[in-house]
Design an enzyme around this catalytic site. Sequence first.
Site, PDB file in Angstrom:
ATOM      1  N   ASP A 355       3.161  26.383   0.745  1.00  0.00           N
ATOM      2  CA  ASP A 355       3.637  25.083   1.229  1.00  0.00           C
ATOM      3  C   ASP A 355       2.936  24.668   2.528  1.00  0.00           C
ATOM      4  O   ASP A 355       3.215  23.600   3.064  1.00  0.00           O
ATOM      5  CB  ASP A 355       5.164  25.155   1.430  1.00  0.00           C
ATOM      6  CG  ASP A 355       5.809  23.776   1.543  1.00  0.00           C
ATOM      7  OD1 ASP A 355       5.252  22.825   0.972  1.00  0.00           O
ATOM      8  OD2 ASP A 355       6.844  23.652   2.206  1.00  0.00           O
ATOM      9  N   SER A 377       8.233  17.817   1.778  1.00  0.00           N
ATOM     10  CA  SER A 377       8.301  18.280   0.389  1.00  0.00           C
ATOM     11  C   SER A 377       9.671  17.966  -0.173  1.00  0.00           C
ATOM     12  O   SER A 377      10.688  18.134   0.513  1.00  0.00           O
ATOM     13  CB  SER A 377       8.081  19.798   0.307  1.00  0.00           C
ATOM     14  OG  SER A 377       7.486  20.309   1.463  1.00  0.00           O
ATOM     15  N   GLN A 427       4.226  20.499  -6.859  1.00  0.00           N
ATOM     16  CA  GLN A 427       5.160  20.019  -5.841  1.00  0.00           C
ATOM     17  C   GLN A 427       5.152  18.496  -5.823  1.00  0.00           C
ATOM     18  O   GLN A 427       4.115  17.865  -6.012  1.00  0.00           O
ATOM     19  CB  GLN A 427       4.753  20.534  -4.448  1.00  0.00           C
ATOM     20  CG  GLN A 427       5.701  20.034  -3.364  1.00  0.00           C
ATOM     21  CD  GLN A 427       5.398  20.564  -1.960  1.00  0.00           C
ATOM     22  OE1 GLN A 427       4.907  19.826  -1.114  1.00  0.00           O
ATOM     23  NE2 GLN A 427       5.675  21.827  -1.710  1.00  0.00           N
TER      24      GLN A 427
HETATM   25  C1  LIG Z   1      -8.708  21.839  12.983  1.00  0.00           C
HETATM   26  C2  LIG Z   1      -8.925  22.658  11.789  1.00  0.00           C
HETATM   27  C3  LIG Z   1      -8.363  22.091  10.540  1.00  0.00           C
HETATM   28  C4  LIG Z   1      -6.904  22.345  10.449  1.00  0.00           C
HETATM   29  C5  LIG Z   1      -6.363  21.806   9.214  1.00  0.00           C
HETATM   30  C6  LIG Z   1      -4.929  22.043   9.180  1.00  0.00           C
HETATM   31  C7  LIG Z   1      -4.340  21.062   8.264  1.00  0.00           C
HETATM   32  C8  LIG Z   1      -2.912  21.258   8.143  1.00  0.00           C
HETATM   33  C9  LIG Z   1      -2.164  20.921   9.363  1.00  0.00           C
HETATM   34  C10 LIG Z   1      -0.903  20.929   9.346  1.00  0.00           C
HETATM   35  C11 LIG Z   1      -0.228  21.157   8.069  1.00  0.00           C
HETATM   36  C12 LIG Z   1       1.176  21.088   8.246  1.00  0.00           C
HETATM   37  C13 LIG Z   1       1.719  21.181   6.916  1.00  0.00           C
HETATM   38  C14 LIG Z   1       3.157  21.257   7.025  1.00  0.00           C
HETATM   39  C15 LIG Z   1       3.762  21.166   5.692  1.00  0.00           C
HETATM   40  C16 LIG Z   1       5.161  21.395   5.835  1.00  0.00           C
HETATM   41  C17 LIG Z   1       5.910  20.937   4.640  1.00  0.00           C
HETATM   42  C18 LIG Z   1       7.330  21.103   4.942  1.00  0.00           C
HETATM   43  O1  LIG Z   1       7.712  22.092   5.458  1.00  0.00           O
HETATM   44  S1  LIG Z   1       8.419  19.842   4.545  1.00  0.00           S
HETATM   45  C19 LIG Z   1       9.993  20.577   4.892  1.00  0.00           C
HETATM   46  C20 LIG Z   1      10.748  20.771   3.688  1.00  0.00           C
HETATM   47  N1  LIG Z   1      11.281  19.529   3.202  1.00  0.00           N
HETATM   48  C21 LIG Z   1      12.318  18.938   3.854  1.00  0.00           C
HETATM   49  O2  LIG Z   1      12.802  19.422   4.847  1.00  0.00           O
HETATM   50  C22 LIG Z   1      12.866  17.664   3.231  1.00  0.00           C
HETATM   51  C23 LIG Z   1      14.361  17.718   3.237  1.00  0.00           C
HETATM   52  N2  LIG Z   1      14.916  16.551   2.580  1.00  0.00           N
HETATM   53  C24 LIG Z   1      15.161  15.386   3.246  1.00  0.00           C
HETATM   54  O3  LIG Z   1      14.863  15.253   4.409  1.00  0.00           O
HETATM   55  C25 LIG Z   1      15.841  14.285   2.463  1.00  0.00           C
HETATM   56  O4  LIG Z   1      16.292  14.760   1.249  1.00  0.00           O
HETATM   57  C26 LIG Z   1      14.902  13.101   2.182  1.00  0.00           C
HETATM   58  C27 LIG Z   1      14.335  12.490   3.443  1.00  0.00           C
HETATM   59  C28 LIG Z   1      13.769  13.548   1.286  1.00  0.00           C
HETATM   60  C29 LIG Z   1      15.711  12.032   1.437  1.00  0.00           C
HETATM   61  O5  LIG Z   1      16.879  11.722   2.155  1.00  0.00           O
HETATM   62  P1  LIG Z   1      17.458  10.207   2.180  1.00  0.00           P
HETATM   63  O6  LIG Z   1      17.807   9.736   0.815  1.00  0.00           O
HETATM   64  O7  LIG Z   1      18.531  10.159   3.196  1.00  0.00           O
HETATM   65  O8  LIG Z   1      16.120   9.438   2.588  1.00  0.00           O
HETATM   66  P2  LIG Z   1      15.790   8.271   3.580  1.00  0.00           P
HETATM   67  O9  LIG Z   1      16.974   7.463   3.842  1.00  0.00           O
HETATM   68  O10 LIG Z   1      14.617   7.589   3.011  1.00  0.00           O
HETATM   69  O11 LIG Z   1      15.309   9.024   4.970  1.00  0.00           O
HETATM   70  C30 LIG Z   1      16.173   9.902   5.614  1.00  0.00           C
HETATM   71  C31 LIG Z   1      15.621  10.273   6.956  1.00  0.00           C
HETATM   72  O12 LIG Z   1      14.289  10.809   6.826  1.00  0.00           O
HETATM   73  C32 LIG Z   1      13.491  10.357   7.952  1.00  0.00           C
HETATM   74  N3  LIG Z   1      12.448   9.467   7.472  1.00  0.00           N
HETATM   75  C33 LIG Z   1      12.355   8.948   6.236  1.00  0.00           C
HETATM   76  N4  LIG Z   1      11.281   8.177   6.139  1.00  0.00           N
HETATM   77  C34 LIG Z   1      10.691   8.190   7.344  1.00  0.00           C
HETATM   78  C35 LIG Z   1       9.531   7.565   7.882  1.00  0.00           C
HETATM   79  N5  LIG Z   1       8.764   6.748   7.137  1.00  0.00           N
HETATM   80  N6  LIG Z   1       9.199   7.820   9.163  1.00  0.00           N
HETATM   81  C36 LIG Z   1       9.947   8.641   9.938  1.00  0.00           C
HETATM   82  N7  LIG Z   1      11.075   9.257   9.475  1.00  0.00           N
HETATM   83  C37 LIG Z   1      11.427   9.028   8.210  1.00  0.00           C
HETATM   84  C38 LIG Z   1      14.417   9.630   8.886  1.00  0.00           C
HETATM   85  O13 LIG Z   1      14.985  10.569   9.790  1.00  0.00           O
HETATM   86  C39 LIG Z   1      15.454   9.103   7.915  1.00  0.00           C
HETATM   87  O14 LIG Z   1      16.674   8.859   8.525  1.00  0.00           O
HETATM   88  P3  LIG Z   1      16.936   7.412   9.215  1.00  0.00           P
HETATM   89  O15 LIG Z   1      16.618   6.380   8.167  1.00  0.00           O
HETATM   90  O16 LIG Z   1      15.982   7.320  10.367  1.00  0.00           O
HETATM   91  O17 LIG Z   1      18.358   7.469   9.607  1.00  0.00           O
END
Ligand SMILES: CCCCCCCC/C=C\CCCCCCCC(=O)SCCNC(=O)CCNC(=O)[C@H](O)C(C)(C)COP(=O)(O)OP(=O)(O)OC[C@H]1O[C@@H](n2cnc3c(N)ncnc32)[C@H](O)[C@@H]1OP(=O)(O)O
Length: 445
Positions: A355, A377, A427
């Site tokens: 992930d 995710s 995913q």
């Molecule tokens: C330099 C060298 C190169 C390097 C290269 C490196 C590259 C890589 C670098 C870095 C990689 C990093 C990779 C990381 C990957 C990590 C992946 C994970 O771990 S993801 C965690 C697991 N998944 C969850 O935790 C979801 C849990 N589920 C939920 O949160 C809910 O079920 C959800 C949001 C899916 C649906 O819930 P609802 O029906 O209430 O949805 P709604 O109302 O649309 O949104 C709820 C809230 O979600 C946030 N949210 C939603 N859309 C947003 C947006 N567009 N912007 C900001 N916040 C938003 C806001 O807080 C919102 O609440 P408000 O409306 O503000 O009260």
Amino acid sequence: MRSRFSDSFARSDCDFAEFICVVAVAEFLGCVPLLQKLSTSSLRKIADAVTFQHFDKGAYVVHEGDVGKGVYFIWEGEAEVSGPVDSEDPDFHLSKYDYFGHGTAISVHAANIIALSKLTCLVLPHEHCHLLQPKSIWSSDETNETCSLVERILHLEPIEVNIFQGITLPEAPRFGKVFGGQLIAQAAAAASKTVDCLKVIHSLHVYFLLVGDLIMPIIYQVHRLRDGKNFATRKVDAIQTGTVIFTLIASFQAEEEGFEHQVIMMPSVPAPETLLSIEDLRGRRLIDPRLPRGYRNKVATTKFIPWPIEIRFCEPSNATNQTETPPSLRYWFKAKGKLSEDQALHRCVVAFASDLIFLGTSLNPHRRKGLKTYSVSLDHAMWFHRNLRADDWILFEILSPIAHNARGLVSGRMFSRNGELLVTLIQEGLIRKAKPSGSLPASKL
Ligand SMILES: CCCCCCCC/C=C\CCCCCCCC(=O)SCCNC(=O)CCNC(=O)[C@H](O)C(C)(C)COP(=O)(O)OP(=O)(O)OC[C@H]1O[C@@H](n2cnc3c(N)ncnc32)[C@H](O)[C@@H]1OP(=O)(O)O
């Protein structure tokens, strides 16, 4: 009769009855609550060390005041504790999977135990009772302090039968929230601890319901949906403040010979030794004048905690998170350090790593200068096709076939160095432009 666990697995000419007995002992031990905190290697050693003892109805299993021989596990039948306690109390009736006796310290029995029916016990002698003292849930030899970081991240405290507690270590990857891979891997670990050591996880399906809180411990509640002869199924809920934030269903299978084919071939990519690590790449990018100054400043000032997984991109480029690229990616990965010998652990580590860089691929064709995204995710599915080593290089090939309705789909395949298809993954994730309030998901608990 000795159970002779390891011998029977090593010898191909082993007698069928003995093999059945070995399997039965392993399955039995997988159901004893006292043992769910132990590593697979400890369980195998216990299965090797136990002996069967049979008692007739009314016989004394142990006498109060006698020197104890070790720990007794009730295999079949009923017994009662008599003596100073009231044996009418159901707590003092012992049945299948109950245990009693003395561990490492040799001392005398405090009560009589009497068989209420024909009774069969497995007895673990004193000299092997140290195996009941867990060092880590993954190893009988390493302690939680001496093992690799990812093994420590996946350590769980058994709370009671079917309930485990995990925490988010300060040095674990975190992206402003509990990392999804940590939830998958800790839940898979909890499920594995409730299944006998002959069955190994072969598929899992999860939903991420709420963003997890980084500070609070996570309770993993395991539901034993089914225990079959060759398959077992578990459901695990991850809970914070009484709310289910994540749920997993996983299936486990005993080893079995069967039909074989593999149509998908490993792509031709450079060997991992010839490629740069993420840390090296990052160092180079900091001083690469061809990259935008704003991007380099951001990289330089963002706190960088090295991941417990080493990653080497097969086609390193100058692309940043602001550059449009194709919806595909290939990289090698492996756990940093050596992992304990437990196939359950190796599969959990691969689940953890899967992930880290997966869903981001669905954003690649949409990346633009100044674009800030919000992605989490939603669900994740994995099929483990064969045994693997997570501390050796694994190639992860990712493709995002579609993004629509604010959801991106990614599918992936993992190959061993010699081209064996190890894992297939899918995913779906929420991918949106970030609201002006910020791109880091906050816990709503
Ligand atoms: C330099 C060298 C190169 C390097 C290269 C490196 C590259 C890589 C670098 C870095 C990689 C990093 C990779 C990381 C990957 C990590 C992946 C994970 O771990 S993801 C965690 C697991 N998944 C969850 O935790 C979801 C849990 N589920 C939920 O949160 C809910 O079920 C959800 C949001 C899916 C649906 O819930 P609802 O029906 O209430 O949805 P709604 O109302 O649309 O949104 C709820 C809230 O979600 C946030 N949210 C939603 N859309 C947003 C947006 N567009 N912007 C900001 N916040 C938003 C806001 O807080 C919102 O609440 P408000 O409306 O503000 O009260």
